[in-house]
Design a protein around this motif. Structure first.
Motif, PDB file in Angstrom:
ATOM      1  N   ASN A  13       0.455  -3.586 -11.280  1.00  0.00           N
ATOM      2  CA  ASN A  13       0.464  -2.748 -10.170  1.00  0.00           C
ATOM      3  C   ASN A  13       1.506  -3.207  -9.315  1.00  0.00           C
ATOM      4  OD1 ASN A  13      -1.100  -4.178  -7.802  1.00  0.00           O
ATOM      5  ND2 ASN A  13      -1.881  -4.787  -9.832  1.00  0.00           N
ATOM      6  N   GLY A  35      -3.016   1.306 -11.033  1.00  0.00           N
ATOM      7  CA  GLY A  35      -3.131   1.238  -9.681  1.00  0.00           C
ATOM      8  C   GLY A  35      -3.731   2.576  -8.947  1.00  0.00           C
ATOM      9  N   ASP A  36      -3.210   3.056  -8.026  1.00  0.00           N
ATOM     10  CA  ASP A  36      -3.670   4.225  -7.428  1.00  0.00           C
ATOM     11  C   ASP A  36      -2.915   5.660  -7.768  1.00  0.00           C
ATOM     12  OD1 ASP A  36      -5.397   2.661  -5.904  1.00  0.00           O
ATOM     13  OD2 ASP A  36      -3.680   2.054  -4.508  1.00  0.00           O
ATOM     14  N   SER A  37      -2.091   5.358  -8.721  1.00  0.00           N
ATOM     15  CA  SER A  37      -1.508   6.768  -9.467  1.00  0.00           C
ATOM     16  C   SER A  37      -2.632   7.511 -10.271  1.00  0.00           C
ATOM     17  CB  SER A  37      -0.358   6.413 -10.122  1.00  0.00           C
ATOM     18  OG  SER A  37       0.835   5.841  -9.492  1.00  0.00           O
ATOM     19  N   ARG A  95       0.826  -1.104   0.045  1.00  0.00           N
ATOM     20  CA  ARG A  95      -0.040   0.043  -0.029  1.00  0.00           C
ATOM     21  C   ARG A  95       0.987   1.165   0.098  1.00  0.00           C
ATOM     22  NH1 ARG A  95      -5.307  -1.518   1.799  1.00  0.00           N
ATOM     23  NH2 ARG A  95      -5.364  -3.564   2.697  1.00  0.00           N
ATOM     24  N   SER A 108       1.476   6.791  -6.806  1.00  0.00           N
ATOM     25  CA  SER A 108       1.327   5.969  -5.414  1.00  0.00           C
ATOM     26  C   SER A 108       2.666   5.337  -5.239  1.00  0.00           C
ATOM     27  CB  SER A 108      -0.045   5.239  -5.711  1.00  0.00           C
ATOM     28  OG  SER A 108      -0.185   4.437  -4.442  1.00  0.00           O
ATOM     29  N   GLN A 121       1.296   5.858  -0.828  1.00  0.00           N
ATOM     30  CA  GLN A 121       0.511   7.047  -0.617  1.00  0.00           C
ATOM     31  C   GLN A 121       0.849   7.997  -1.933  1.00  0.00           C
ATOM     32  OE1 GLN A 121       1.630   9.215   2.759  1.00  0.00           O
ATOM     33  NE2 GLN A 121       3.833   9.363   1.875  1.00  0.00           N
ATOM     34  N   ASP A 175       3.128   2.604  -8.489  1.00  0.00           N
ATOM     35  CA  ASP A 175       2.363   2.489  -9.581  1.00  0.00           C
ATOM     36  C   ASP A 175       2.542   3.310 -10.494  1.00  0.00           C
ATOM     37  OD1 ASP A 175       0.640   0.394  -8.475  1.00  0.00           O
ATOM     38  OD2 ASP A 175      -0.468   1.828  -7.561  1.00  0.00           O
TER      39      ASP A 175
END
Length: 282
Positions: A50, A77-79, A16, A29, A18, A72
């Motif tokens: 990811n 992913g979370d980007s 995980r 991320s 940020q 990512d």
């Protein structure tokens, strides 16, 4: 063939991160595990992947005390996921990688990459002496890599995005057949396929159209130790391409594993062993 048990993967993602502004207008991320050794391990995934695809290696290397950095790619992913295809230009993605390396580099640095990410890794390493001369990568592990730019889906990449969306079930079936070993864990395959359905096809199209794989002659200047590992049934980046790449690198070791394209997910123990050999060699 049995379907995946959804509870089996309920604890994921393990890796995980940020959102971080790695460069102006470029938010990625990034996950960081601070270890107690002097070595930083950078983990770069491939197109459509990811950072959580590194979860098995992440778990093992964190237990060994390494500092780990995984991110990512833009559009993954979370980007952030811009719609402008120029955001995915090869030089822009390489610049993102350079920014991540500069931010987190330690006294000793190892780079692990997969598939499309290996091309970016090689371009990044070749750019280091010019753009970040004070930063050194001491060794690289390239999984599912090839000498020449991987071929995408041929003429399909010239089709408009709306038509690609209609063809998505056919494309996904073809990818599944080419990416995974016939004996790969069906639950794992189903889980990863489910994540892939979230990927935008316009991002994949931009990545493949913008790919500028490193020139084969330039690779002669990449003098760091490199371990190239291929999957024997990989239909996306064939083992023959990995062997050719290793022959063009001045300080390379080559290995084939009994798996498909997703080496770090299908054969995590053997990928870990390859990493440990690299770490001992550097």
């Amino acid at each position: 063939m049995p379907k995946a048990d959804p509870n089996r993967f309920a604890h994921l993602p393990l890796v995980r991160g940020q959102l971080i502004d790695v460069r102006p207008g470029r938010r990625l991320s990034v996950a960081v595990h601070q270890g107690n050794r002097d070595t930083v391990v950078f983990l770069g995934h491939g197109s459509g992947g990811n950072k959580d695809q590194w979860r098995e290696l992440w778990r093992n290397l964190s237990e060994q005390g390494y500092t780990l950095v995984a991110w990512d790619l833009l559009g993954h992913g979370d980007s952030d996921k811009p719609r402008d295809a120029s955001a995915y230009a090869w030089d822009e993605l390489v610049a993102d990688n350079l920014a991540v390396l500069k931010r987190y580099a330690g006294p000793r640095n190892l780079y692990v990459a997969h598939s499309y990410g290996t091309g970016l890794a090689m371009s990044t390493l070749l750019a280091l002496p010019r753009q970040q001369p004070a930063l050194r990568i001491d060794g690289a592990l390239l999984l599912g890599s090839v000498l020449h730019r991987p071929v995408g889906t041929g003429g399909l990449l010239s089709l408009p995005n709306w038509l690609l969306t209609l063809l998505r079930p056919i494309l996904a079936k073809d990818f599944r057949a080419r990416a995974w070993h016939p004996e790969a864990d069906p639950a794992l395959v189903d889980y990863e396929d489910g994540l892939a359905q979230r990927n935008r096809l316009d991002v994949f199209k931009a990545l493949m159209n913008n790919a500028q794989w490193p020139d084969a002659q330039a690779l002669a200047g990449l003098d760091v130790p490199v371990y190239v590992v291929s999957g024997e049934t990989d239909g996306l980046t064939p083992a023959s391409g990995g062997e050719a790449l290793a022959r063009h690198l001045p300080n390379a070791h080559y290995q084939v594993l009994p798996c498909g394209h997703q080496l770090m997910l299908e054969r995590p123990e053997q990928v870990l062993q390859a990493f440990e050999r690299l770490a001992a060699h550097c």
